[in-house]
Design an enzyme around this catalytic site. Structure first.
Site, PDB file in Angstrom:
ATOM      1  N   CYS A 138     -32.445 -34.112  49.388  1.00 56.13           N
ATOM      2  CA  CYS A 138     -31.962 -34.326  48.016  1.00 56.13           C
ATOM      3  C   CYS A 138     -31.568 -35.781  47.764  1.00 56.13           C
ATOM      4  O   CYS A 138     -31.451 -36.209  46.617  1.00 56.13           O
ATOM      5  CB  CYS A 138     -30.786 -33.412  47.720  1.00 56.13           C
ATOM      6  N   HIS A 152     -26.882 -36.130  41.901  1.00 56.10           N
ATOM      7  CA  HIS A 152     -27.860 -35.107  42.283  1.00 56.10           C
ATOM      8  C   HIS A 152     -27.437 -33.790  41.636  1.00 56.10           C
ATOM      9  O   HIS A 152     -26.261 -33.413  41.696  1.00 56.10           O
ATOM     10  CB  HIS A 152     -27.896 -34.987  43.806  1.00 56.10           C
ATOM     11  N   ASN A 195     -31.953 -26.862  40.830  1.00 57.70           N
ATOM     12  CA  ASN A 195     -31.781 -27.967  41.779  1.00 57.70           C
ATOM     13  C   ASN A 195     -33.155 -28.340  42.349  1.00 57.70           C
ATOM     14  O   ASN A 195     -33.693 -27.627  43.183  1.00 57.70           O
ATOM     15  CB  ASN A 195     -30.808 -27.493  42.867  1.00 57.70           C
TER      16      ASN A 195
END
Ligand code: UT7
Length: 338
Positions: A127, A263, A294
Site C-alpha cells: 500500500c 492511503h 482499499n
C-alpha cells in the site's frame, strides 16, 4: 585521452528541482455494494460502513488487467501533464497483484504507451508503493538520471482476496493511479520520510509461498491475510508520528497544508490521523475509500486525481501524502498539486 580526468566518473553536479506535472487514474468498472459480499462473510452493510467507511468498492472485470488499468491511468496523467509518451524515460509500477513474476509489467506498460525504450521496473511496497515510487522518481529527476518518470500504482486485489475471509473480503479493491514526475523551476516534491517495521511482517501477508501451493497440489492463487486490528492500532499510532516528522523535514506546519491524502485503508484510520495531527478545518481530507474500497498502491493517486476533478484540490495546493501497508512499509511526503 578524451580530455576527462582519468578515473573520475562523469556526473551532473547540479541537482535540479522535481515536481508532479500531471495526475491520472482508472477505476475498475464493476461497482460492488456491501450487500453483494455480506452473506459469504456473515457480515452486514451497517458493520462494514461503521468499521471501515466503505459503502461499495470497485472490482475489475476480466479485461481490466493490471497492464490495461496501468496504461489507462498513465495516459490520463500524460494528457494532464501535456507530455508525449516518447518523452518518458522511466516507468515505475508499484503493485503486489501482477501475477506474472517476470518480466516486470512496467516493461509492457512502457511499450504499450509508446515510450522510446524507457527504463521500466516494478516495485513491491504494497500500500506504500505509490509514495515509494514518487520518492524514487523525484530523486531520479533531481539527480539527472531521468527527465520524465511515470509512477503508476495499480492493483487487482480481487484476484488475491478470499471472498469468504471476514477480515479482508470487504476491504480490498482494484484500480490504478498515476503521476508524471519531471523537472521544475521550484521544488514540487518534498523530502520523503519512509521506513519499515519487519517485526510486524506477519500482520499483512500472502497466506503461503508459491512453492507451498505447488507442494500441496493446490491450483489456487495464494490469498492475502491480515490481522486487521493490530494493523489499525499500529497505523493510527505510528503514522501520526511519521506525518509530524514529514511536515518538520519539509519545513511547514499543518496549517500550511491544503490537502491530506492518506492511503485509503480505513476511514477511521484517516480520522484518527487527522485528529492526532490537529489538522485545521481548512485542510481538505481524501475520503475516496467510501466508493472505491482499499486499492492499496493505487489508493492515493485515485483519491488525489478525484479531488482535482471534483474541484476539491487546485493547482498549487500543498498535499501531505502518507501510505502504509504490508511489511509493514510506510512512506510520506508533501507534494504540490500540478
Ligand atoms: O491497506 C493496508 C493496511 N490495512 C489497514 O490499514 C487495515 C487496518 N484494519 C482495519 O481497517 C480494521 O481492523 C478492520 C476494518 C479490518 C476491522 O475492524 P476492527 O474494528 O479492527 O474489528 P475487529 O477485527 O477488532 O473485530 C471486532 C468485532 C469482532 O467481534 P467481537 O469479538 O467483538 O464479538 C469480530 O469477530 O467484529 C467482528 N468482525 C466482523 N463482524 C462482521 C470481524 N470481521 C467482521 C465482519 N463482519 N467482516
Amino acid at each position: 585521452m578524451n580530455g576527462r580526468e582519468p578515473g573520475r566518473l562523469v556526473r551532473d553536479e547540479q541537482l535540479r528541482h522535481s515536481a508532479i506535472l500531471g495526475l491520472g487514474h482508472y477505476r475498475a468498472s464493476r461497482v460492488v455494494p456491501n450487500a453483494e459480499i455480506v452473506e459469504a462473510i456473515d457480515s452486514s452493510d451497517e458493520w462494514i460502513q461503521q468499521r471501515s467507511g466503505i459503502i461499495e468498492r470497485r472490482w475489475a472485470t476480466p479485461s481490466e488487467t493490471v497492464q490495461m488499468m496501468s496504461v489507462a491511468a498513465a495516459r490520463d496523467a500524460l494528457d494532464d501533464a501535456g507530455i508525449e509518451a516518447r518523452q518518458v524515460d522511466a516507468v515505475i509500477v508499484a503493485t503486489i497483484s501482477h501475477l506474472m513474476q517476470t518480466p516486470a509489467v512496467a516493461t509492457a506498460v512502457a511499450h504499450e504507451l509508446g515510450t522510446d525504450r524507457a527504463a521500466a521496473f516494478d516495485i513491491s511496497a504494497a500500500c506504500a508503493g505509490f509514495c515509494h515510487g514518487i520518492a524514487l522518481a523525484s530523486d531520479l529527476v533531481r539527480a539527472g538520471s531521468s527527465t520524465h518518470v511515470l509512477v503508476i500504482g495499480v492493483e487487482r486485489l480481487s484476484d488475491i482476496t478470499d471472498p469468504t475471509d471476514r477480515g479482508t473480503a470487504f476491504i480490498f479493491a482494484d484500480g490504478a493511479g498515476a503521476a508524471l514526475v519531471g523537472p521544475a523551476d521550484e521544488p514540487g516534491i518534498g523530502p520523503v520520510v519512509w521506513g519499515s517495521d519487519g517485526e510486524a511482517q506477519d500482520y499483512i501477508r500472502q497466506r503461503e509461498d508459491w512453492r507451498d501451493v505447488v507442494a500441496a497440489g493446490s491450483t489456487r492463487i495464494p490469498h492475502l491475510t491480515m490481522q486487521g486490528n493490530p494493523v489499525f492500532r499500529w497505523a493510527a499510532f505510528t503514522m501520526a508520528k511519521v506525518a509530524a516528522e514529514t511536515l518538520e523535514r519539509t519545513g511547514i506546519k499543518a496549517e500550511d497544508l491544503d490537502l491530506f491524502v492518506p492511503h485509503q485503508a480505513n476511514m477511521r484510520i484517516t480520522d484518527a490521523m487527522a485528529r492526532a495531527m490537529n489538522l485545521p478545518e481548512h485542510v481538505r481530507i481524501a475520503r475516496d475509500i467510501a466508493h472505491q474500497g482499499n486499492a492499496s498502491a493505487a489508493s492515493i493517486p485515485l483519491a488525489l486525481r478525484q479531488m482535482v476533478k471534483d474541484g476539491e484540490a487546485h493547482s498549487g495546493d500543498l498535499a501531505l501524502l502518507i501510505a502504509f501497508g504490508a511489511g509493514l512499509a510506510y512512506a510520506a511526503q508533501v507534494v504540490r498539486v500540478p
